[in-house]
Write an enzyme that holds these catalytic residues in place. Structure first.
Site, short mmCIF file in Angstrom:
data_model
loop_
_atom_site.label_atom_id
_atom_site.label_comp_id
_atom_site.label_asym_id
_atom_site.label_seq_id
_atom_site.Cartn_x
_atom_site.Cartn_y
_atom_site.Cartn_z
N CYS A 106 -10.21 -12.19 20.62
CA CYS A 106 -9.30 -11.54 19.67
C CYS A 106 -8.24 -10.77 20.43
O CYS A 106 -7.51 -9.98 19.85
CB CYS A 106 -10.08 -10.62 18.73
SG CYS A 106 -10.92 -9.31 19.60
N CYS A 149 -0.26 5.07 7.62
CA CYS A 149 -1.58 4.62 8.06
C CYS A 149 -1.54 3.80 9.35
O CYS A 149 -2.20 4.13 10.32
CB CYS A 149 -2.24 3.82 6.94
SG CYS A 149 -3.83 3.12 7.36
N CYS A 187 0.81 -1.21 0.00
CA CYS A 187 0.00 0.00 0.00
C CYS A 187 0.85 1.27 0.00
O CYS A 187 1.85 1.36 0.72
CB CYS A 187 -0.90 -0.01 1.24
SG CYS A 187 -2.00 1.39 1.30
#
Ligand SMILES: C[S@@+](CC[C@H](N)C(=O)[O-])C[C@H]1O[C@@H](n2cnc3c(N)ncnc32)[C@H](O)[C@@H]1O
Length: 466
Positions: A421, A84, A78
């Site tokens: 998670c 990011c 990316c």
């Protein structure tokens, strides 16, 4: 006599060698004889870094330049990889990511003193790109300008993700390799249309501006797509935006508008209306059809969710079981998948919208032995008096409330299948169960979030006979 290495000062540049990455995604290594923790870096990287903090336990720093890449380095896909932070591990080979995540789970169990069998290898995602069926994009009036952007780039409008650690600045993203295919085109067209109509973006400092969030959701097996636009107010200009957006995207199966005038930066609304379509999308998992509303929880990686749920069902060994409780049941996925194998299943969930979806999902699929209770589980679990044979829990990242763990210990189900998670909070909750009569017999991780430090794991506990 050994000489102690001089400790570099704040602001000084040092050469560091990265050894590993911790659960928060920080690179840990050594610089001039001192432990150092860096904001980025991959195992084996040799970097030039600036010291930002000096602590007794070691240094903290930011990498300035990679002098030599580690053996598992791959090129990032990316263009926004450096700014990011959403795909923190995208320049680490996928196999190495899976090994790292497995190590994080083992380490969390060890630190919490949970006696555990070896954590099984992480089940990787066959195609670790474009796997997200949901993405929340933020509109922002203060754009995070990337290093390589040209001078004079527009600074008062962005649509994308918050820059790491910046609640107020939004990175304007032109590509995202996690989002489902076609999602980025929807986002780009929303940006172009907003600019054409001169709609302003929300400013986190002044609390002014119109556009706040764009949520995109996709039914991978049904080919349905939902767009949920959140603004701070209603208005003719908002209506025009919505009408034109829906006209531009005939394949969008539903468009929903929500108003969020509050200060909290969350993609939820106090007032909502459906502009086109039914207001929700459908998804199919292992033969069961689910309705997913704009704000309901649904696992974000459909194909890996199927593999995760297969393991949950296998571990619950629910065939022939009487009563099963599914705590933190969301829109009912685990409950409904289990319903065929048990006499009765009850889901417990905070969100009334998710519970409404779960009930509707039971009806749609002709499932009569599943019921759902809405409310905070710390309260609703108190009303459970009958001992379930099997209990499945899938709490949010923060883990289970103490009261819930206490009640589980009192209820004493034969088997607990804990899905999490967040290995750290899971290990904390498992430790309490293990010291109160349970044995952890398996830990089976599945990667639902490639290129990030997050990983799902199914922990199976059995009640010890005493
Ligand atoms: C990780 S999701 C699991 C959802 C579901 N098992 C699935 O796989 O689709 C966690 C769920 O817990 C719910 N939740 C969070 N806090 C809760 C609470 N205090 N009481 C009940 N449910 C809660 C969230 O709304 C969310 O649906």
């Amino acid at each position: 006599m050994d000489t102690v290495a001089r400790r570099p000062k704040k602001g000084e540049e040092v050469e560091a060698l990265v050894d590993t990455i911790d659960r928060r995604g920080r690179a840990l290594g050594e610089a001039e004889g001192h432990p150092i923790s860096l904001t980025r870096g991959l195992p084996g990287d040799r970097v030039r870094a600036r010291v930002t903090k000096r602590r007794r336990t070691g240094l903290q720093g930011v990498p300035l330049e990679v002098l030599e890449h580690g053996p598992s380095h791959v090129d990032a896909r990316c263009a926004h990889a450096q700014s990011c932070g959403g795909c923190r591990f995208q320049d680490l080979a996928y196999g190495a990511q899976l090994e790292l995540l497995r190590g994080h789970i083992s380490q969390a169990l060890e630190e919490a003193c949970v006696p555990s069998p070896e954590v099984e290898p992480v089940i990787g995602c066959p195609v670790p790109w474009n796997y997200r069926n949901k993405m929340e994009l933020s509109f922002g009036a203060i754009r995070w300008v990337e290093e390589d952007e040209p001078e004079g780039v527009e600074r008062d409008f962005a649509l994308g993700f918050h820059a790491p650690g910046r609640f107020d600045r939004v990175l304007d993203v032109s590509e995202c390799h996690l989002l489902f295919e076609g999602g980025m085109e929807l986002a780009s067209s929303a940006r172009d249309l907003a600019k054409e109509l001169e709609l302003t973006a929300w400013n986190q400092h002044t609390h002014e501006g119109c556009l706040r969030h764009l949520v995109l959701r996709r039914g991978v097996h049904t080919d349905e797509t939902l767009a949920y636009v959140l603004t701070s107010r209603n208005g003719e200009d908002v209506d025009e935006f919505l009408d034109r957006f829906s006209a531009l995207h005939p394949k969008l199966t539903t468009l929903v508008h929500g108003v969020n005038p509050g200060l909290a930066d969350v993609a939820t609304s106090s007032e909502r209306r459906t502009i086109t379509g039914p207001g929700w999308i459908s998804e199919r998992l292992r033969g069961i059809e689910f309705r997913i509303s704009p704000e309901s929880f649904f696992q974000t990686n459909t194909l890996q969710a199927e593999r995760l749920f297969d393991i949950v069902i296998e571990e619950a060994s629910a065939e022939g079981a009487g009563l099963v409780h599914d705590l933190y049941s969301g829109a009912g996925s685990i409950s409904l998948l289990l319903a065929g194998a048990v006499e009765e299943v009850t889901g417990f969930e905070l969100s009334t919208e998710a519970v409404a979806d779960a009930k509707e999902n039971a009806l749609r699929n002709g499932i009569k032995n599943a019921d759902f209770v809405a409310g905070d589980i710390a309260e609703t679990i108190a009303s459970v008096t009958e001992r379930p044979d099997v209990l499945v829990c899938d709490p949010p990242r923060s883990g289970m409330h103490e009261k819930v763990v206490e009640r589980l210990i009192e209820l004493r189900p034969e088997r607990i299948v804990h899905v999490s998670c967040n290995a750290q909070t899971a290990a904390r909750d498992l430790a309490r169960l293990v010291y109160n009569g349970y044995a952890l017999i398996r830990a089976r991780p599945v990667d639902l979030f490639p290129h990030t430090p997050h990983v799902e794991c199914v922990f199976t506990l059995e009640r010890r006979s005493v």
